[in-house]
Scaffold this active site. Structure first.
Site, PDB file in Angstrom:
ATOM      1  N   LYS A  69       0.829  -1.217   0.000  1.00 27.05           N
ATOM      2  CA  LYS A  69       0.000   0.000   0.000  1.00 27.05           C
ATOM      3  C   LYS A  69       0.857   1.258   0.000  1.00 27.05           C
ATOM      4  CE  LYS A  69      -3.623  -0.388   2.529  1.00 27.05           C
ATOM      5  NZ  LYS A  69      -4.687  -0.386   3.580  1.00 27.05           N
ATOM      6  N   LYS A  81       1.394  -3.763  10.933  1.00 27.77           N
ATOM      7  CA  LYS A  81       0.026  -3.732  11.432  1.00 27.77           C
ATOM      8  C   LYS A  81       0.004  -4.351  12.822  1.00 27.77           C
ATOM      9  CE  LYS A  81      -4.118  -2.945   9.396  1.00 27.77           C
ATOM     10  NZ  LYS A  81      -4.326  -2.029   8.284  1.00 27.77           N
ATOM     11  N   GLY A 188     -17.619   2.321   5.389  1.00 26.29           N
ATOM     12  CA  GLY A 188     -18.788   1.967   4.576  1.00 26.29           C
ATOM     13  C   GLY A 188     -19.896   3.003   4.712  1.00 26.29           C
ATOM     14  N   GLY A 189     -20.103   3.483   5.938  1.00 28.49           N
ATOM     15  CA  GLY A 189     -21.145   4.488   6.175  1.00 28.49           C
ATOM     16  C   GLY A 189     -20.841   5.793   5.432  1.00 28.49           C
TER      17      GLY A 189
HETATM   18  C1  PPY Z   1      -4.548   0.836   6.450  1.00 29.70           C
HETATM   19  O1  PPY Z   1      -4.678   1.514   5.440  1.00 29.70           O
HETATM   20  O2  PPY Z   1      -4.951  -0.330   6.508  1.00 29.70           O
HETATM   21  C2  PPY Z   1      -3.863   1.408   7.617  1.00 29.70           C
HETATM   22  O3  PPY Z   1      -3.506   0.696   8.517  1.00 29.70           O
HETATM   23  C3  PPY Z   1      -3.659   2.875   7.556  1.00 29.70           C
HETATM   24  C4  PPY Z   1      -2.937   3.506   8.658  1.00 29.70           C
HETATM   25  C5  PPY Z   1      -1.856   4.274   8.388  1.00 29.70           C
HETATM   26  C6  PPY Z   1      -1.194   4.926   9.372  1.00 29.70           C
HETATM   27  C7  PPY Z   1      -1.597   4.793  10.656  1.00 29.70           C
HETATM   28  C8  PPY Z   1      -2.678   4.008  10.918  1.00 29.70           C
HETATM   29  C9  PPY Z   1      -3.373   3.393   9.921  1.00 29.70           C
END
Ligand code: PPY
Length: 355
Positions: A69, A81, A188-189
């Protein structure tokens, strides 16, 4: 926990931090996939899983997708993450304590991981985490943060949907196009509101019966979660949890396009082929759902204004157009074309931001 070890052994990322929070029974997993292009950055997901192993698996897949991403979005960050695999029904104070302790854990990494909101967490959770660490974005505006990134994610999705519609139908107009939105949570909302403003015909579903009732009360056509796959529509937009499209659900789809906000909506990589074989255009998730990530880093770390962020979100549509045309000319799926684009960017020299 029997799958823990093989999952970690097979993962091509850098490392995983695992913490068991004894007082709430929650497991915390911070998956650092890549620091090659910058500080490993990604949201913190809060969810109840059937088994802690499922939380590890989610963290590993989501972190890897973050690397792609950031690369496609052209931002100098690495993939990471966090997943908080919580017990059902924590009291408010218990959850708050968990968030503060999680903030301590993030701080102990001394900038090796930067986080923000994700599925199941809000700016208020980020405020709690911020009591212990500065390595968090998306905290409340009153505390100097960018606030909830969901409206930006939704706007990025809207630009992406326009590119998809243009590719399939020859015009990017959404007016009169039917869109099934699966999951009417924060993203989504917000997407439903944007679609209504574009005069699209919205059908929605949500796992939560109360939310389905309030959508119906606001005049939106609502279907039961399991009926969503059989619903005839132009676009099917997964905006909830991942893994929803597989060998069981793909044959049922009656749409021309799959494009939404969910991370990893495909259960396995073969599902991209399954969609293609059915003549359904798939917008790779890590391209179309980057709006929140772009907004958080853009506003909190690059000093971009809201308008400059919106301009960057428009770029999501342009990137998708490039990916669709590359897929066509190279005879590959859009998912493969997007992955190639990300890998090329990952191989390029790195330009770091000031943060
Ligand atoms: C995502 O797009 O799935 C994210 O985790 C975005 C994000 C980027 C920076 C801090 C927290 C979440």
């Amino acid at each position: 926990m029997e799958r823990f070890a093989p999952l970690l052994e097979a993962w091509p990322g850098e490392h995983v931090i695992i913490r068991f929070d004894a007082s709430t029974g929650a497991w915390i997993f911070i998956a650092i996939h890549s620091s090659r292009r910058g500080v490993p950055t990604g949201g913190t997901r809060y969810r109840v899983y059937a088994r802690p192993d499922d939380g590890v698996e989610d963290a590993l897949r989501l972190a890897a997708a973050m690397t792609l991403k950031w690369a496609v979005a052209g931002l100098p960050r690495g993939g990471a993450k966090a997943v908080i695999a919580a017990q059902l029904g924590l009291e408010r104070e218990e959850r708050e304590g968990l968030m503060v302790r999680y903030g301590e854990l993030v701080d102990s990494l001394r900038g090796g991981f930067q986080t923000g909101p994700d599925l199941g967490t809000t700016s208020l959770d980020m405020d709690l985490i911020r009591r212990r660490t500065g390595y968090v974005s998306g905290h409340s505006r009153s505390l100097g943060g960018a606030g909830d990134p969901a409206p930006f994610t939704a706007l990025g999705i809207l630009f992406g949907l326009r590119a998809c519609v243009e590719h399939v139908f020859g015009s990017d107009r959404l007016a009169g196009r039917s869109v099934l939105v699966q999951g009417a949570g924060s993203v989504g909302g917000a997407l439903i509101d944007l679609l209504k403003r574009s005069s699209a015909v919205v059908v929605a579903t949500d796992a939560d019966p109360e939310r389905r009732a309030s959508l119906a009360a606001s005049g939106i056509t609502v279907v039961e979660p399991e009926e969503a796959y059989d619903q005839p529509c132009d676009l099917f937009s997964p905006c909830a949890v991942g893994g929803v499209l597989d060998e069981r659900t793909i044959p049922r789809l009656r749409c021309r396009i799959v494009a939404g906000a969910a991370n990893n909506p495909l259960a396995s990589p073969e599902d991209a082929r399954r969609l293609e074989q059915r003549g359904i255009l798939y917008a790779p998730d890590f391209v179309i759902n980057a709006g929140g990530a772009i907004a958080l880093v853009g506003m909190e770390h690059m000093g971009l204004s809201k308008m400059q962020v919106e301009e960057r979100l428009r770029g999501i549509g342009a990137t998708l157009r490039e990916i669709f045309s590359r897929a066509k000319s190279e005879g590959i799926s859009a998912e493969e074309a997007a992955t190639r684009l990300a890998q090329e960017r990952l191989a390029q020299p790195i330009e770091r931001d000031a943060s």
